[in-house]
Design a protein around this motif. Structure first.
Motif, mmCIF file in Angstrom:
data_model
loop_
_atom_site.group_PDB
_atom_site.id
_atom_site.type_symbol
_atom_site.label_atom_id
_atom_site.label_comp_id
_atom_site.label_asym_id
_atom_site.label_seq_id
_atom_site.Cartn_x
_atom_site.Cartn_y
_atom_site.Cartn_z
ATOM 1 N N GLY A 22 0.827 -1.209 0.000
ATOM 2 C CA GLY A 22 0.000 0.000 0.000
ATOM 3 C C GLY A 22 0.860 1.258 0.000
ATOM 4 O O GLY A 22 0.554 2.237 -0.689
ATOM 5 N N PHE A 23 1.931 1.242 0.775
ATOM 6 C CA PHE A 23 2.828 2.398 0.806
ATOM 7 C C PHE A 23 3.516 2.602 -0.534
ATOM 8 O O PHE A 23 3.632 3.735 -1.017
ATOM 9 C CB PHE A 23 3.886 2.239 1.900
ATOM 10 C CG PHE A 23 4.906 3.333 1.881
ATOM 11 C CD1 PHE A 23 4.590 4.590 2.360
ATOM 12 C CD2 PHE A 23 6.166 3.114 1.358
ATOM 13 C CE1 PHE A 23 5.523 5.612 2.336
ATOM 14 C CE2 PHE A 23 7.112 4.130 1.324
ATOM 15 C CZ PHE A 23 6.782 5.389 1.813
ATOM 16 N N ILE A 24 3.957 1.516 -1.157
ATOM 17 C CA ILE A 24 4.636 1.623 -2.450
ATOM 18 C C ILE A 24 3.689 2.183 -3.509
ATOM 19 O O ILE A 24 4.059 3.063 -4.291
ATOM 20 C CB ILE A 24 5.213 0.262 -2.868
ATOM 21 C CG1 ILE A 24 6.371 -0.123 -1.942
ATOM 22 C CG2 ILE A 24 5.680 0.274 -4.317
ATOM 23 C CD1 ILE A 24 6.870 -1.538 -2.125
ATOM 24 N N VAL A 25 2.453 1.700 -3.528
ATOM 25 C CA VAL A 25 1.475 2.200 -4.495
ATOM 26 C C VAL A 25 1.182 3.676 -4.246
ATOM 27 O O VAL A 25 1.139 4.484 -5.182
ATOM 28 C CB VAL A 25 0.178 1.364 -4.433
ATOM 29 C CG1 VAL A 25 -0.936 2.004 -5.239
ATOM 30 C CG2 VAL A 25 0.446 -0.050 -4.927
ATOM 31 N N PHE A 26 0.994 4.052 -2.987
ATOM 32 C CA PHE A 26 0.726 5.450 -2.648
ATOM 33 C C PHE A 26 1.907 6.342 -3.025
ATOM 34 O O PHE A 26 1.722 7.433 -3.586
ATOM 35 C CB PHE A 26 0.426 5.585 -1.152
ATOM 36 C CG PHE A 26 0.111 6.982 -0.735
ATOM 37 C CD1 PHE A 26 -1.134 7.525 -0.983
ATOM 38 C CD2 PHE A 26 1.063 7.761 -0.092
ATOM 39 C CE1 PHE A 26 -1.432 8.825 -0.599
ATOM 40 C CE2 PHE A 26 0.783 9.055 0.292
ATOM 41 C CZ PHE A 26 -0.473 9.594 0.028
ATOM 42 N N ALA A 27 3.127 5.896 -2.754
ATOM 43 C CA ALA A 27 4.313 6.683 -3.089
ATOM 44 C C ALA A 27 4.458 6.830 -4.607
ATOM 45 O O ALA A 27 4.807 7.910 -5.094
ATOM 46 C CB ALA A 27 5.563 6.033 -2.496
#
Length: 74
Positions: A22-27
């Motif tokens: 989720g963090f990678i997609v958001f970033a």
């Protein structure tokens, strides 16, 4: 693939978090928006918003880029 399924059962079913994916997609989305805004800013700086005096007093006649009035369609 079965080792991922067993890991999912170890997670508390009442607590769901986005995790690293989720963090990678958001970033990635944040970087894409930043790049698009930077590109848009660069393109908007190239636009000249000032009108020339002869265009402002042109009236209702439609003129072509060559300066001649275009024939009426109808």
């Amino acid at each position: 693939m079965t080792h991922l399924v067993t890991f999912a059962k170890e997670v508390d079913e009442d607590k769901v978090t986005p995790g690293v994916l989720g963090f990678i997609v958001f970033a990635a989305m944040a970087l894409a928006v930043w790049a698009l805004m930077k590109s848009m800013s660069k393109h908007m700086n190239k636009v000249d918003f000032a009108e020339s005096p002869d265009e402002a007093s042109g009236g209702d006649t439609a003129e072509s880029p060559s300066g001649k009035a275009s024939p009426a369609k109808g």
